[in-house]
Motif scaffolding. Structure first.
Motif, PDB file in Angstrom:
ATOM      1  N   ILE A 153       8.583   5.285   2.123  1.00 43.98           N
ATOM      2  CA  ILE A 153       7.325   5.415   2.740  1.00 43.98           C
ATOM      3  C   ILE A 153       7.065   3.979   3.414  1.00 43.98           C
ATOM      4  O   ILE A 153       7.119   3.155   2.983  1.00 43.98           O
ATOM      5  CB  ILE A 153       6.111   5.747   1.536  1.00 43.98           C
ATOM      6  CG1 ILE A 153       6.424   6.746   0.690  1.00 43.98           C
ATOM      7  CG2 ILE A 153       4.859   5.937   2.321  1.00 43.98           C
ATOM      8  CD1 ILE A 153       5.402   7.074  -0.371  1.00 43.98           C
ATOM      9  N   VAL A 160       6.084  -6.501   8.157  1.00 40.17           N
ATOM     10  CA  VAL A 160       6.928  -7.799   7.505  1.00 40.17           C
ATOM     11  C   VAL A 160       8.572  -7.366   7.768  1.00 40.17           C
ATOM     12  O   VAL A 160       9.034  -6.531   6.868  1.00 40.17           O
ATOM     13  CB  VAL A 160       6.612  -7.659   5.975  1.00 40.17           C
ATOM     14  CG1 VAL A 160       7.455  -8.861   5.503  1.00 40.17           C
ATOM     15  CG2 VAL A 160       5.181  -7.724   5.887  1.00 40.17           C
ATOM     16  N   THR A 189       0.912  -1.269  -0.009  1.00 39.59           N
ATOM     17  CA  THR A 189      -0.092   0.104   0.094  1.00 39.59           C
ATOM     18  C   THR A 189       0.831   1.331   0.030  1.00 39.59           C
ATOM     19  O   THR A 189       0.660   2.057  -0.641  1.00 39.59           O
ATOM     20  CB  THR A 189      -0.917  -0.018   1.268  1.00 39.59           C
ATOM     21  OG1 THR A 189      -2.001  -1.096   0.919  1.00 39.59           O
ATOM     22  CG2 THR A 189      -1.684   1.248   1.380  1.00 39.59           C
TER      23      THR A 189
HETATM   24  C1  F6R Z   1      -1.569  -3.652   2.703  1.00 44.66           C
HETATM   25  C2  F6R Z   1      -0.674  -3.550   3.503  1.00 44.66           C
HETATM   26  C3  F6R Z   1       0.690  -3.894   2.949  1.00 44.66           C
HETATM   27  C4  F6R Z   1       1.693  -2.657   3.752  1.00 44.66           C
HETATM   28  C5  F6R Z   1       3.329  -3.023   3.208  1.00 44.66           C
HETATM   29  C6  F6R Z   1       4.233  -2.237   3.666  1.00 44.66           C
HETATM   30  O1  F6R Z   1      -2.808  -3.325   3.228  1.00 44.66           O
HETATM   31  O2  F6R Z   1      -0.852  -3.150   4.799  1.00 44.66           O
HETATM   32  O3  F6R Z   1       0.776  -4.117   1.554  1.00 44.66           O
HETATM   33  O4  F6R Z   1       1.299  -1.758   2.974  1.00 44.66           O
HETATM   34  O5  F6R Z   1       3.741  -4.479   3.765  1.00 44.66           O
HETATM   35  O6  F6R Z   1       4.043  -2.004   4.804  1.00 44.66           O
HETATM   36  P1  F6R Z   1       4.823  -0.607   5.668  1.00 44.66           P
HETATM   37  O7  F6R Z   1       4.013   0.642   5.312  1.00 44.66           O
HETATM   38  O8  F6R Z   1       4.534  -0.957   7.212  1.00 44.66           O
HETATM   39  O9  F6R Z   1       6.278  -0.477   5.313  1.00 44.66           O
END
Ligand code: F6R
Length: 365
Positions: free
Chosen positions: A103, A362, A59
């Motif tokens: 981001i 993750v 996202t």
């Molecule tokens: C989709 C979702 C994931 C995160 C991605 C990045 O709804 O939540 O695709 O956007 O794992 O996570 P961040 O923004 O924490 O680096």
């Protein structure tokens, strides 16, 4: 903690007017000038930068796609956007004249962090847009813009995305005003529109019954296509990701102009197509694309600006967003897509807040 909502996801969807407003208003002074405390980029720094990479996952990557559009449009600097897990392995052209923008909601996504370290090693300046204060991505950056989404608990990201969009617009406008690529007049117009976003997001949310009703009839599809043109295609990608991750429906997004180069072969009787047609400049082109899929039996859910009623002649259902400048529609057009994904997943009996195989943060490659 769900404050009466059935799931965290729907609670967080409804928190977006607040998240958007906090992320925006905390950065404006009394004259509506942008004040970015965590960002020290001077005019000299910006004049040196000849290329920007925006790197993120999922996202956040989709927010980066809109970010590219905003920076190129307002600040006139070439931007590339990449998913973090690909960026590192393709030997990107990064040097000391590169600005690297990461981001991340959590600030702990390992792929994003590893990409950031690689860019830093090659001499790039690092700016990050992060929601969690003091997270690894924030700590390792030269400049930080904190989104004010508040804690996001549902695995599917919603309020983090809309606040990331606001952050990207502010960074783009800040760069544009520092470099002098926008006039005061243009700036004022865009800023006035941005300031109307919390209230406009709320108006879209007030319409959630229509979307729930639609989902109650359209939850049994085997596959769903999202399409759009211009900045709409970026939002189409986010809508598609939301749907697949929580409802387990096979979905994907394409640039509507690409339909006839292959994907149209998959359209058959009853195929659900979500068509974003919010861009005034591309409206007629989108109407033709809608006709193309309708002619092959698709059931089309259109997303359009209030007042653009022509689409009612071709789409089966139209979800309207309040009128705004083409450049800023993503903050509004993503809301019906989040709601649609949510209500479809609920209708299918899915565990919305904890989709299978997914983790909130993750931290492995
Ligand atoms: C989709 C979702 C994931 C995160 C991605 C990045 O709804 O939540 O695709 O956007 O794992 O996570 P961040 O923004 O924490 O680096």
């Amino acid at each position: 903690e769900k404050e009466g909502y059935e799931h965290f996801m729907i609670k967080e969807i409804h928190e977006q007017p607040k998240g958007v407003s906090e992320t925006l208003l905390r950065r404006l002074d009394k004259e509506d000038h942008i004040v970015l405390d965590g960002i020290k980029l001077t005019k000299e720094d910006l004049d040196k930068i000849n290329k920007i990479y925006i790197v993120a996952c999922g996202t956040a990557y989709h927010a980066g796609l809109v970010g590219r559009y905003a920076i190129e449009k307002f600040a006139k600097i070439p931007v590339e956007v990449d998913v973090a897990s690909e960026f590192r392995y393709r030997d990107p052209f990064v040097d000391e004249n590169t600005l690297f923008i990461a981001i991340s909601q959590s600030g702990e996504t390992l792929d994003t962090l590893a990409a950031l370290r690689e860019a830093k090693r090659k001499g790039a300046r690092i700016l990050s847009i992060v929601n969690v204060v003091g997270s690894s991505v924030a700590r390792e950056s030269d400049d930080v813009f904190y989104t004010w989404a508040g804690p996001e608990i549902a695995v599917a990201s919603t309020k983090a995305y809309t606040t990331q969009l606001v952050a990207m617009y502010l960074v783009a406008l800040h760069m544009a005003m520092t470099k002098g690529t926008l006039s005061q007049e243009e700036y004022k117009k865009i800023m006035a529109e941005l300031k109307s976003m919390p209230e406009k997001v709320q108006r879209v949310l007030n319409n959630c019954d229509t979307i729930q009703h639609l989902a109650d009839h359209q939850f049994n599809n085997e596959s769903v296509f999202y399409m759009g043109r211009g900045v709409d295609v970026n939002v189409a990608h986010e809508g598609s990701l939301k749907l697949k991750e929580i409802s387990y429906i096979n979905s994907f997004a394409i640039a509507a102009g690409e339909l006839k180069h292959g994907t149209i072969a998959l359209i058959e009787d009853g195929t659900l197509v979500v068509a974003l047609a919010t861009q005034d400049k591309l409206y007629d082109k989108m109407l033709s694309n809608i006709q193309e899929v309708r002619a092959r039996g698709a059931y089309v859910v259109g997303v359009a600006k209030e007042g653009n009623k022509e689409i009612e002649k071709t789409a089966d259902v139209v979800l309207y967003i309040p009128d705004t400048m083409d450049e800023l529609t993503p903050i509004l057009s993503v809301i019906p897509l989040q709601l649609l994904a949510y209500y479809i997943a609920v209708a299918r009996g899915c565990d919305v807040d904890k989709p299978k195989n997914l983790a909130k943060s993750v931290t492995v490659e």
